[in-house]
Design a protein around this motif. Structure first.
Motif, PDB file in Angstrom:
ATOM      1  N   ALA A  20       4.145 -15.693  -5.439  1.00  0.00           N
ATOM      2  CA  ALA A  20       2.813 -15.613  -4.834  1.00  0.00           C
ATOM      3  C   ALA A  20       2.014 -16.869  -5.162  1.00  0.00           C
ATOM      4  O   ALA A  20       2.098 -17.399  -6.277  1.00  0.00           O
ATOM      5  CB  ALA A  20       2.077 -14.381  -5.348  1.00  0.00           C
ATOM      6  N   THR A  21       1.254 -17.327  -4.196  1.00  0.00           N
ATOM      7  CA  THR A  21       0.380 -18.475  -4.419  1.00  0.00           C
ATOM      8  C   THR A  21      -0.837 -18.021  -5.228  1.00  0.00           C
ATOM      9  O   THR A  21      -1.098 -16.821  -5.362  1.00  0.00           O
ATOM     10  CB  THR A  21      -0.102 -19.072  -3.092  1.00  0.00           C
ATOM     11  N   SER A  22      -1.589 -18.982  -5.728  1.00  0.00           N
ATOM     12  CA  SER A  22      -2.809 -18.652  -6.463  1.00  0.00           C
ATOM     13  C   SER A  22      -3.767 -17.846  -5.597  1.00  0.00           C
ATOM     14  O   SER A  22      -4.380 -16.882  -6.061  1.00  0.00           O
ATOM     15  CB  SER A  22      -3.505 -19.929  -6.944  1.00  0.00           C
ATOM     16  N   ALA A  23      -3.874 -18.224  -4.333  1.00  0.00           N
ATOM     17  CA  ALA A  23      -4.772 -17.512  -3.411  1.00  0.00           C
ATOM     18  C   ALA A  23      -4.297 -16.074  -3.205  1.00  0.00           C
ATOM     19  O   ALA A  23      -5.111 -15.148  -3.164  1.00  0.00           O
ATOM     20  CB  ALA A  23      -4.842 -18.246  -2.080  1.00  0.00           C
ATOM     21  N   GLU A  24      -2.991 -15.873  -3.087  1.00  0.00           N
ATOM     22  CA  GLU A  24      -2.456 -14.516  -2.909  1.00  0.00           C
ATOM     23  C   GLU A  24      -2.695 -13.672  -4.156  1.00  0.00           C
ATOM     24  O   GLU A  24      -3.038 -12.493  -4.055  1.00  0.00           O
ATOM     25  CB  GLU A  24      -0.966 -14.580  -2.596  1.00  0.00           C
ATOM     26  N   ARG A  25      -2.525 -14.277  -5.325  1.00  0.00           N
ATOM     27  CA  ARG A  25      -2.770 -13.552  -6.575  1.00  0.00           C
ATOM     28  C   ARG A  25      -4.245 -13.133  -6.675  1.00  0.00           C
ATOM     29  O   ARG A  25      -4.556 -11.992  -7.014  1.00  0.00           O
ATOM     30  CB  ARG A  25      -2.419 -14.419  -7.777  1.00  0.00           C
ATOM     31  N   ARG A  26      -5.137 -14.093  -6.384  1.00  0.00           N
ATOM     32  CA  ARG A  26      -6.576 -13.779  -6.427  1.00  0.00           C
ATOM     33  C   ARG A  26      -6.905 -12.650  -5.471  1.00  0.00           C
ATOM     34  O   ARG A  26      -7.641 -11.720  -5.823  1.00  0.00           O
ATOM     35  CB  ARG A  26      -7.398 -15.025  -6.069  1.00  0.00           C
ATOM     36  N   GLN A  27      -6.360 -12.704  -4.247  1.00  0.00           N
ATOM     37  CA  GLN A  27      -6.653 -11.675  -3.249  1.00  0.00           C
ATOM     38  C   GLN A  27      -6.178 -10.305  -3.717  1.00  0.00           C
ATOM     39  O   GLN A  27      -6.877  -9.310  -3.571  1.00  0.00           O
ATOM     40  CB  GLN A  27      -6.008 -12.045  -1.911  1.00  0.00           C
ATOM     41  N   ARG A  28      -4.978 -10.245  -4.322  1.00  0.00           N
ATOM     42  CA  ARG A  28      -4.451  -8.969  -4.826  1.00  0.00           C
ATOM     43  C   ARG A  28      -5.366  -8.406  -5.900  1.00  0.00           C
ATOM     44  O   ARG A  28      -5.703  -7.214  -5.891  1.00  0.00           O
ATOM     45  CB  ARG A  28      -3.044  -9.161  -5.390  1.00  0.00           C
ATOM     46  N   ILE A  29      -5.803  -9.248  -6.807  1.00  0.00           N
ATOM     47  CA  ILE A  29      -6.672  -8.808  -7.907  1.00  0.00           C
ATOM     48  C   ILE A  29      -8.023  -8.349  -7.371  1.00  0.00           C
ATOM     49  O   ILE A  29      -8.545  -7.304  -7.777  1.00  0.00           O
ATOM     50  CB  ILE A  29      -6.831  -9.937  -8.942  1.00  0.00           C
ATOM     51  N   ILE A  30      -8.576  -9.093  -6.433  1.00  0.00           N
ATOM     52  CA  ILE A  30      -9.871  -8.724  -5.846  1.00  0.00           C
ATOM     53  C   ILE A  30      -9.766  -7.379  -5.133  1.00  0.00           C
ATOM     54  O   ILE A  30     -10.608  -6.494  -5.308  1.00  0.00           O
ATOM     55  CB  ILE A  30     -10.352  -9.812  -4.877  1.00  0.00           C
ATOM     56  N   GLU A  31      -8.700  -7.197  -4.352  1.00  0.00           N
ATOM     57  CA  GLU A  31      -8.536  -5.930  -3.623  1.00  0.00           C
ATOM     58  C   GLU A  31      -8.377  -4.754  -4.581  1.00  0.00           C
ATOM     59  O   GLU A  31      -8.859  -3.667  -4.317  1.00  0.00           O
ATOM     60  CB  GLU A  31      -7.335  -6.021  -2.686  1.00  0.00           C
TER      61      GLU A  31
END
Length: 64
Positions: free
Chosen positions: A47-58
């Motif tokens: 996962a990219t950094s952006a994908e990781r951030r999105q998962r955590i935010i969701e």
């Protein structure tokens, strides 16, 4: 002077999860087993950094 600032910008340090965990432990912060599994899954699927951030935010964002 501008050259000195450029040299200082080049001296950056990126921490890995192990180093970050060690620093956090000093502050009394530890990841849960489920969080560790989630991060390992992110690593496994690259996962990219952006994908990781999105998962955590969701997962943790307040639901209105």
């Amino acid at each position: 002077m501008a050259k000195k600032q450029a040299v200082q910008r080049e001296r950056t340090l990126t921490l890995g999860l192990v180093q970050f965990a060690a620093i956090s432990a000093v502050e009394g912060i530890r990841l849960t087993d489920s969080a560790k599994r989630e991060f390992r899954a992110d690593d496994h699927r690259r996962a990219t950094s952006a994908e990781r951030r999105q998962r955590i935010i969701e997962k943790y964002a307040a639901k209105a």
